[in-house]
Scaffold this motif. Structure first.
Motif, PDB file in Angstrom:
ATOM      1  N   PHE A 142      -9.250   4.098  -9.874  1.00 51.06           N
ATOM      2  CA  PHE A 142      -8.723   3.239  -8.814  1.00 51.06           C
ATOM      3  C   PHE A 142      -9.769   2.794  -7.792  1.00 51.06           C
ATOM      4  N   GLY A 143     -10.945   3.392  -7.807  1.00 54.87           N
ATOM      5  CA  GLY A 143     -11.956   3.076  -6.796  1.00 54.87           C
ATOM      6  C   GLY A 143     -11.792   3.997  -5.600  1.00 54.87           C
ATOM      7  N   GLY A 144     -12.465   3.670  -4.519  1.00 57.50           N
ATOM      8  CA  GLY A 144     -12.371   4.468  -3.305  1.00 57.50           C
ATOM      9  C   GLY A 144     -13.589   5.334  -3.089  1.00 57.50           C
ATOM     10  N   SER A 145     -13.486   6.269  -2.164  1.00 58.71           N
ATOM     11  CA  SER A 145     -14.597   7.142  -1.790  1.00 58.71           C
ATOM     12  C   SER A 145     -14.113   8.579  -1.678  1.00 58.71           C
ATOM     13  N   ILE A 146     -15.033   9.509  -1.907  1.00 56.63           N
ATOM     14  CA  ILE A 146     -14.746  10.931  -1.763  1.00 56.63           C
ATOM     15  C   ILE A 146     -15.714  11.500  -0.747  1.00 56.63           C
ATOM     16  N   TYR A 147     -15.180  12.208   0.239  1.00 57.00           N
ATOM     17  CA  TYR A 147     -15.987  12.797   1.300  1.00 57.00           C
ATOM     18  C   TYR A 147     -15.778  14.301   1.343  1.00 57.00           C
ATOM     19  N   THR A 148     -16.841  15.023   1.674  1.00 55.18           N
ATOM     20  CA  THR A 148     -16.746  16.465   1.878  1.00 55.18           C
ATOM     21  C   THR A 148     -16.318  16.720   3.310  1.00 55.18           C
ATOM     22  N   ILE A 149     -15.379  17.622   3.513  1.00 51.58           N
ATOM     23  CA  ILE A 149     -14.930  17.989   4.855  1.00 51.58           C
ATOM     24  C   ILE A 149     -15.797  19.141   5.335  1.00 51.58           C
ATOM     25  N   SER A 150     -16.433  18.953   6.477  1.00 50.46           N
ATOM     26  CA  SER A 150     -17.325  19.990   6.991  1.00 50.46           C
ATOM     27  C   SER A 150     -16.542  21.218   7.433  1.00 50.46           C
ATOM     28  N   ASN A 151     -17.165  22.377   7.305  1.00 53.14           N
ATOM     29  CA  ASN A 151     -16.583  23.675   7.668  1.00 53.14           C
ATOM     30  C   ASN A 151     -15.335  24.022   6.858  1.00 53.14           C
ATOM     31  N   ALA A 152     -15.185  23.418   5.683  1.00 56.38           N
ATOM     32  CA  ALA A 152     -14.039  23.739   4.824  1.00 56.38           C
ATOM     33  C   ALA A 152     -14.448  23.469   3.382  1.00 56.38           C
ATOM     34  N   ASN A 153     -13.887  24.205   2.478  1.00 59.40           N
ATOM     35  CA  ASN A 153     -14.128  23.955   1.063  1.00 59.40           C
ATOM     36  C   ASN A 153     -13.115  22.931   0.578  1.00 59.40           C
ATOM     37  N   ALA A 154     -13.245  21.710   1.086  1.00 60.69           N
ATOM     38  CA  ALA A 154     -12.259  20.687   0.774  1.00 60.69           C
ATOM     39  C   ALA A 154     -12.931  19.324   0.658  1.00 60.69           C
ATOM     40  N   LEU A 155     -12.228  18.425  -0.027  1.00 58.35           N
ATOM     41  CA  LEU A 155     -12.674  17.054  -0.198  1.00 58.35           C
ATOM     42  C   LEU A 155     -11.578  16.117   0.288  1.00 58.35           C
ATOM     43  N   ARG A 156     -11.984  14.911   0.686  1.00 57.29           N
ATOM     44  CA  ARG A 156     -11.029  13.904   1.123  1.00 57.29           C
ATOM     45  C   ARG A 156     -11.247  12.643   0.291  1.00 57.29           C
ATOM     46  N   TYR A 157     -10.167  12.090  -0.210  1.00 55.68           N
ATOM     47  CA  TYR A 157     -10.221  10.850  -0.984  1.00 55.68           C
ATOM     48  C   TYR A 157      -9.705   9.721  -0.109  1.00 55.68           C
ATOM     49  N   GLN A 158     -10.463   8.616  -0.062  1.00 57.12           N
ATOM     50  CA  GLN A 158     -10.066   7.475   0.762  1.00 57.12           C
ATOM     51  C   GLN A 158     -10.077   6.222  -0.100  1.00 57.12           C
ATOM     52  N   LEU A 159      -8.967   5.515  -0.111  1.00 61.01           N
ATOM     53  CA  LEU A 159      -8.830   4.269  -0.856  1.00 61.01           C
ATOM     54  C   LEU A 159      -8.423   3.194   0.132  1.00 61.01           C
ATOM     55  N   SER A 160      -9.260   2.165   0.297  1.00 65.55           N
ATOM     56  CA  SER A 160      -8.983   1.195   1.340  1.00 65.55           C
ATOM     57  C   SER A 160      -8.786  -0.229   0.835  1.00 65.55           C
ATOM     58  N   HIS A 161      -9.143  -0.530  -0.411  1.00 66.40           N
ATOM     59  CA  HIS A 161      -8.940  -1.907  -0.868  1.00 66.40           C
ATOM     60  C   HIS A 161      -7.560  -2.069  -1.490  1.00 66.40           C
ATOM     61  N   LYS A 162      -6.965  -3.231  -1.234  1.00 65.89           N
ATOM     62  CA  LYS A 162      -5.561  -3.465  -1.564  1.00 65.89           C
ATOM     63  C   LYS A 162      -5.288  -3.408  -3.062  1.00 65.89           C
ATOM     64  N   LYS A 163      -6.186  -3.918  -3.893  1.00 67.72           N
ATOM     65  CA  LYS A 163      -5.955  -3.937  -5.338  1.00 67.72           C
ATOM     66  C   LYS A 163      -5.801  -2.520  -5.897  1.00 67.72           C
TER      67      LYS A 163
END
Length: 81
Positions: A16-37
């Motif tokens: 689907f696209g998007g970006s994956i970011y590491t969350i600081s001070n946690a063993n976690a990831l964040r997925y962000q999808l911002s384009h409409k398609k």
């Protein structure tokens, strides 16, 4: 999501696209999808599969915003659970 689910997030990102970011001070990831398609495609794929009442309300808000019909969740059976 937990860092152990990293591979799943990368598969979602690939599809689907998007970006994956590491969350600081946690063993976690964040997925962000911002384009409409990609967002519309993701909504259509998960529509009707969500069971958590809070997430259904959130999905309903997205469906209203993008003029999509919210599908009812099918009952769980032995073969689809």
């Amino acid at each position: 999501m937990d860092i152990r689910d990293k591979q799943v997030l990368y598969e979602i990102k690939h599809k689907f696209g998007g970006s994956i970011y590491t969350i600081s001070n946690a063993n976690a990831l964040r997925y962000q999808l911002s384009h409409k398609k990609g967002l519309m495609c993701l909504i259509n794929v998960v529509n009707g599969l969500i069971r958590n009442p809070t997430r259904i309300l959130q999905m309903n808000k997205l469906c209203v915003k993008y003029n999509i019909n919210l599908l009812d969740t099918k009952p769980l059976t032995f073969n689809n659970g």
